[in-house]
Write an enzyme that holds these catalytic residues in place. Structure first.
Site, mmCIF file in Angstrom:
data_model
loop_
_atom_site.group_PDB
_atom_site.id
_atom_site.type_symbol
_atom_site.label_atom_id
_atom_site.label_comp_id
_atom_site.label_asym_id
_atom_site.label_seq_id
_atom_site.Cartn_x
_atom_site.Cartn_y
_atom_site.Cartn_z
ATOM 1 N N LYS A 196 55.530 37.897 4.324
ATOM 2 C CA LYS A 196 54.928 38.826 5.285
ATOM 3 C C LYS A 196 55.145 38.261 6.683
ATOM 4 O O LYS A 196 54.720 37.152 7.000
ATOM 5 C CB LYS A 196 53.437 38.982 5.002
ATOM 6 C CG LYS A 196 52.722 39.840 6.032
ATOM 7 C CD LYS A 196 51.266 40.054 5.674
ATOM 8 C CE LYS A 196 50.558 40.846 6.755
ATOM 9 N NZ LYS A 196 49.133 41.039 6.440
ATOM 10 N N ARG A 206 46.418 48.518 12.773
ATOM 11 C CA ARG A 206 45.241 47.839 13.344
ATOM 12 C C ARG A 206 44.254 48.853 13.912
ATOM 13 O O ARG A 206 43.065 48.565 14.003
ATOM 14 C CB ARG A 206 45.682 46.759 14.328
ATOM 15 C CG ARG A 206 46.364 45.629 13.546
ATOM 16 C CD ARG A 206 46.946 44.524 14.372
ATOM 17 N NE ARG A 206 47.710 43.611 13.500
ATOM 18 C CZ ARG A 206 48.491 42.634 13.915
ATOM 19 N NH1 ARG A 206 48.607 42.404 15.210
ATOM 20 N NH2 ARG A 206 49.139 41.867 13.054
ATOM 21 N N ARG A 218 48.940 36.294 15.109
ATOM 22 C CA ARG A 218 48.957 35.817 13.722
ATOM 23 C C ARG A 218 50.148 34.902 13.423
ATOM 24 O O ARG A 218 50.505 34.681 12.276
ATOM 25 C CB ARG A 218 49.014 37.002 12.764
ATOM 26 C CG ARG A 218 47.894 38.037 12.938
ATOM 27 C CD ARG A 218 47.588 38.686 11.613
ATOM 28 N NE ARG A 218 46.866 39.941 11.692
ATOM 29 C CZ ARG A 218 45.585 40.079 12.043
ATOM 30 N NH1 ARG A 218 44.874 39.023 12.409
ATOM 31 N NH2 ARG A 218 45.016 41.278 12.037
ATOM 32 N N GLU A 234 58.621 30.796 0.519
ATOM 33 C CA GLU A 234 57.295 31.409 0.330
ATOM 34 C C GLU A 234 57.211 32.110 -1.033
ATOM 35 O O GLU A 234 56.214 32.011 -1.739
ATOM 36 C CB GLU A 234 57.009 32.436 1.439
ATOM 37 C CG GLU A 234 56.580 31.833 2.761
ATOM 38 C CD GLU A 234 55.098 31.468 2.772
ATOM 39 O OE1 GLU A 234 54.416 31.603 1.741
ATOM 40 O OE2 GLU A 234 54.629 31.037 3.843
ATOM 41 N N LYS A 249 57.429 42.326 3.552
ATOM 42 C CA LYS A 249 56.759 43.198 4.509
ATOM 43 C C LYS A 249 57.049 42.747 5.927
ATOM 44 O O LYS A 249 56.907 41.553 6.190
ATOM 45 C CB LYS A 249 55.252 43.141 4.236
ATOM 46 C CG LYS A 249 54.412 43.904 5.219
ATOM 47 C CD LYS A 249 52.962 43.695 4.921
ATOM 48 C CE LYS A 249 52.175 44.391 6.020
ATOM 49 N NZ LYS A 249 50.787 44.098 5.972
ATOM 50 N N SER A 275 52.939 50.538 8.836
ATOM 51 C CA SER A 275 52.431 51.595 9.710
ATOM 52 C C SER A 275 53.373 51.946 10.855
ATOM 53 O O SER A 275 53.616 53.121 11.131
ATOM 54 C CB SER A 275 51.064 51.180 10.254
ATOM 55 O OG SER A 275 51.159 49.949 10.959
ATOM 56 N N TYR A 314 53.035 55.032 3.514
ATOM 57 C CA TYR A 314 52.150 56.122 3.925
ATOM 58 C C TYR A 314 52.782 57.486 3.689
ATOM 59 O O TYR A 314 52.116 58.505 3.783
ATOM 60 C CB TYR A 314 51.768 55.938 5.408
ATOM 61 C CG TYR A 314 51.123 54.581 5.654
ATOM 62 C CD1 TYR A 314 49.795 54.362 5.330
ATOM 63 C CD2 TYR A 314 51.871 53.506 6.133
ATOM 64 C CE1 TYR A 314 49.210 53.118 5.498
ATOM 65 C CE2 TYR A 314 51.306 52.256 6.302
ATOM 66 C CZ TYR A 314 49.984 52.063 5.985
ATOM 67 O OH TYR A 314 49.409 50.824 6.136
#
Ligand code: PBG
Length: 324
Positions: A196, A206, A218, A234, A249, A275, A314
Site C-alpha cells: 500500500k 479521506r 503517512r 512487503e 493499492k 477513491s 467503487y
C-alpha cells in the site's frame, strides 16, 4: 509465425463474437468487491461530494445498498466505519458495539455466507489525530499499535467478518492479527494490504472516511511510490506472517507492481481501485469527456489483466449491473 499477407491479426477482431471468443481476460461481477462507508449518529445517508454515487450510510441505508450490490452477484463488501467519537487511542475501533461491528452483524444476519464480508482494519477513522496507529509523541508507535490491531481483529471476527483486511501498514501487523484470530477464529482469513503506497489518490476517501491525518503524512508507514522491490519484500513478509491473500493499492498507477506480485508469488491477489482513481473517471464522465461505462469496464479489465483476482472498486455496483 507467418507474416502479412498470410497472417492477418484483424481476422480475430472482425465481430463481437470473435473478440469474445478470444478474449484473454474475463471480468465478472464475482471478480469485484464494493467498499462501503457506515457512519454512526446520522439519520440519513450523506452523499460524498467528491465521490459521485457514494455515501456515508446509516445502518439502514447500508443494508439497502448492500442488497442491491449482492443481488448483482458482487463477490464481497468491504466495510469502513466512522465512529461518532474519536480519541487518541482510537478506542471505538474495538468496541464490540461500535459502528463497524454493528454493521458487520447486520450484514451477516442478512446475507449469511452469500457474500464475503470484509472488514478494513485500521485506526485512522477512529483516532482524533487521523493516523493509522497510536502515537508516541509525534511518531507512530508500531508495536503499541499491534496490540490495538489484535483487539480490533477479534472484535471484527466476533461480529461476523469473513475476512480481516489490515490497511495500516505497521510492521508485523499480519502476524499479530493472525495469532489473535487463532485463539477462537482460526477459520477467518486475512487479506493483507501488503503493498500500500503513500498515494495522493486517497484524497476523496479521506472525505468519505473522515480519517485525514491532522499533522504530517503517512510516508513513514505507507510505501514510497518509486519502489517495486520494496513491495515484493512487503508481500513476502505478509505471506510469511500468514496472509491468505495480498493486495496492491492503488491499482491504476501500480499495475506493474500488481503484475510483479502476481508473477513472483502466484498468490490470491487483490487490487484496490482507490477513491482518487474513481473520482477522476467520474468527474471526466460528468463533463462528457469520457464515456463512464466504457472507461469503467476498460479500467477494471486492465486491472484484472495485470494480475488481480479481485478488484476492490467503487464502480462495483454499476459495473456488475453492466456485466449481467
Ligand atoms: C486506511 C485506508 C485508506 C484507504 C483504505 N484504507 C486511506 C489512507 O490510507 O489514507 C484508501 C481507499 C481509497 O482511497 O479509496 N484505513
Amino acid at each position: 509465425m507467418s507474416s502479412y499477407p498470410d497472417f492477418r491479426p484483424r481476422r480475430l477482431r472482425r465481430t463481437a463474437a470473435m473478440r469474445r471468443a478470444f478474449a484473454e481476460t474475463s471480468l465478472l461481477p464475482s471478480d469485484l468487491v464494493a467498499p462501503l462507508f457506515v457512519k454512526e449518529g446520522i439519520d440519513e445517508p450523506v452523499p460524498v461530494a467528491s465521490m459521485p454515487g457514494q455515501s456515508q450510510h446509516t445502518l439502514e441505508s447500508l443494508l439497502k445498498e448492500s442488497r442491491e450490490i449482492v443481488e448483482r452477484g458482487v463477490a464481497g463488501l468491504l466495510v469502513f466505519g466512522i465512529p461518532a467519537f474519536k480519541d487518541e487511542g482510537g478506542s471505538e475501533s474495538f468496541n464490540p458495539d461500535g459502528i463497524v461491528q454493528g454493521a458487520l452483524r447486520t450484514l451477516k444476519d442478512e446475507f449469511g455466507d452469500d457474500v464475503l464480508l470484509i472488514a478494513d482494519l485500521c485506526l485512522c477513522e477512529y483516532t482524533s489525530h487521523g493516523h493509522c496507529g497510536v502515537l508516541s509523541g509525534q511518531t507512530i508507535d508500531n508495536d503499541a499499535t499491534l496490540d490495538v490491531y489484535r483487539r480490533i481483529a477479534v472484535s471484527q471476527a466476533e461480529a461476523g467478518a469473513d475476512i480481516i483486511a489490515p490497511s495500516g501498514m505497521m510492521d508485523g501487523q499480519v502476524g499479530a492479527i493472525r495469532s489473535a484470530l487463532d485463539a477462537g477464529h482460526s477459520e477467518r482469513a486475512i487479506l493483507a494490504y501488503a503493498a500500500k503506497y503513500a498515494s495522493s489518490f486517497y484524497g476523496p476517501f479521506r472525505d468519505a472516511g473522515e480519517g485525514a491525518p491532522q499533522f504530517g503524512d503517512r510516508r513513514s508507514y505507507q510505501e514510497d511510490p518509486p519502489n517495486v522491490d520494496e513491495a515484493l519484500r512487503e508481500v513476502a513478509l505478509d505471506i510469511a506472517e500468514g496472509a491468505d491473500a495480498v493486495m496492491v493499492k492503488p491499482a491504476i498507477g501500480y499495475l506493474d507492481v500488481l503484475r510483479a506480485v502476481k508473477e513472483r508469488f502466484r498468490y490470491p491477489t487483490a487490487a484496490y481501485n482507490v477513491s482518487g482513481e474513481y473520482s477522476m473517471l467520474m468527474a471526466a464522465a460528468e463533463r462528457g469527456w469520457i464515456d463512464e461505462r466504457a472507461a469503467t469496464l476498460e479500467t477494471l479489465t486492465a486491472i484484472r489483466r495485470a494480475g488481480a483476482d479481485l478488484v476492490i472498486t467503487y464502480h462495483a455496483k454499476k459495473a456488475a449491473e453492466w456485466l449481467t
